[in-house]
Design an enzyme around this catalytic site. Structure first.
Site: not given
Length: 395
Positions: A301-303, A225, A159, A252
């Site tokens: 993923w923890t956003e 991914w 990204e 997530d």
């Protein structure tokens, strides 16, 4: 997560015979690893002024931060090793680096001070391509490999927006000097420099599948991914892969279509969807390229996951389904798995894992009013198509 939280999660991994923990230690929103040579990375980069509540939600006004000391990491790595788990570190570059640039503005392209990012999403601030920046990262990686005996070190590569490189005279000059065609090849050159450095120290570079797009040196491992396309492209080009398909094993993503799912994100990946995951993509099965699949990895993923109790909810029991897919042949029996899972849930209850019930979230597991970003099937397919257009060309 404080040190005690990954230690607890390592125990849960060992319970499910999972043997690799990939720690994503840096991002735009925080640098989480002590580097002795560059203390500002944690003095400045480990702290942000506030955090976002949900996706594009209100700001909470609460300073947030923290990092793992090198002694913390040694304890985590040793604790994992005693449970036959390898810890793979990730220092994500050249994108996802606003926290590092906030600490060391000379690493950026703009020549102006930045703050550690407080919002979610993909930032535009990326590292510059000066030799001094490469040397900085090599010094960082030297300390990383002192702490992590893993044969693999992940440098991200995902990204990375190229807007600043396109506008930078220095980056454009570098492209001309190196005889490159574009910014994609510039990122490939950047990643290769780090891969060469790791190779001289006996380690293998791992990067997300975007590192394929400008060409990749032999020996690099691709963490695929964006569906299966990256895995297929990498294997056919002679690279080992770890299958991390977001279409199957991104934990997530929301677990059901109901409005009571807490901070719903992405498409629906129910327990049975994870159970249906095949580590070896269909296009590789029965071919020599299938041997390139080193393993598979699910992501948490923890956003939008702001507590360890919520990590439990998102990871379990889907993590049990993932464990079975990677340790079992393709002819698995979903009804049999469900019957065994019903007994296993009692074990999770006994050790305090706050997993998602088949009936949905318990009242305290909901997050009413906190916005997520759910995607319907049509929008989700459009997202996949946009992500993978470059990878289709690589096949």
């Amino acid at each position: 997560m404080t040190k005690h939280d990954p230690l607890r999660f390592i125990d849960l991994m060992a319970l499910h015979k999972l043997n690799v923990l990939h720690l994503h230690l840096t991002d735009d929103q925080g640098w989480r690893l002590e580097i002795r040579r560059y203390p500002r990375l944690t003095e400045v980069g480990a702290w942000r002024a506030e955090s976002q509540i949900g996706w594009n939600g209100a700001m909470d006004g609460r300073p947030h931060g923290g990092y793992y000391t090198q002694d913390d990491i040694r304890e985590i790595v040793a604790y994992a090793a005693r449970r036959h788990i390898t810890v793979v570190p990730e220092i994500d570059v050249p994108g996802h680096t606003q926290a590092a640039i906030a600490a060391h503005p000379e690493l950026g392209n703009l020549g102006v001070p930045l703050e550690v990012r407080t919002t979610c999403g993909i930032g535009e601030n990326v590292l510059n391509v000066e030799e001094s920046t490469i040397a900085f990262l090599q010094n960082v990686l030297d300390e990383v490999i002192e702490l992590f005996p893993s044969p693999y070190v992940c440098v991200g590569g995902d990204e990375c927006r190229k807007d600043q490189w396109k506008a930078s005279q220095a980056a454009q000059r570098r492209i001309r000097e190196l005889g490159l065609n574009d910014e994609e090849e510039l990122q490939s050159w950047f990643v290769r420099r780090l891969g060469d450095h790791l190779a001289t120290r006996g380690r293998r570079l791992v990067g997300w599948d975007e590192i394929l797009e400008g060409g990749l040196a032999p020996g690099a491992v691709v963490a695929s991914w964006r569906g299966d396309l990256g895995a297929v492209a990498a294997a056919r080009r002679g690279h080992d892969i770890v299958n991390c398909a977001n279409t199957s094993v991104y934990l997530d993503y929301r677990q059901g279509p109901g409005e009571d799912e807490p901070v719903p994100f992405g498409t629906v990946l129910a327990l049975e969807d994870v159970y249906a995951f095949e580590p070896v993509p269909a296009e590789l099965r029965g071919r020599p390229d299938a041997a390139r699949v080193l393993g598979a990895q699910c992501g948490v993923w923890t956003e939008l996951i702001d507590s360890n109790r919520q990590v439990d909810y998102m990871a379990f029991p889907r993590l049990a389904a993932f464990a079975e897919t990677v340790w079992s042949p393709a002819d698995r029996d979903l009804p049999d798995f469900r019957a065994r899972l019903s007994a296993h849930l009692g074990r999770l209850d006994a050790i305090g894992v706050e997993y998602r019930r088949a009936s949905g979230p318990l009242p305290w597991q909901t997050r009413p009013g906190v916005p997520g970003r759910p995607e319907d099937p049509a929008a989700w397919q459009a997202t996949i198509d946009s992500w993978t257009s470059n990878l289709r060309d690589l096949r």
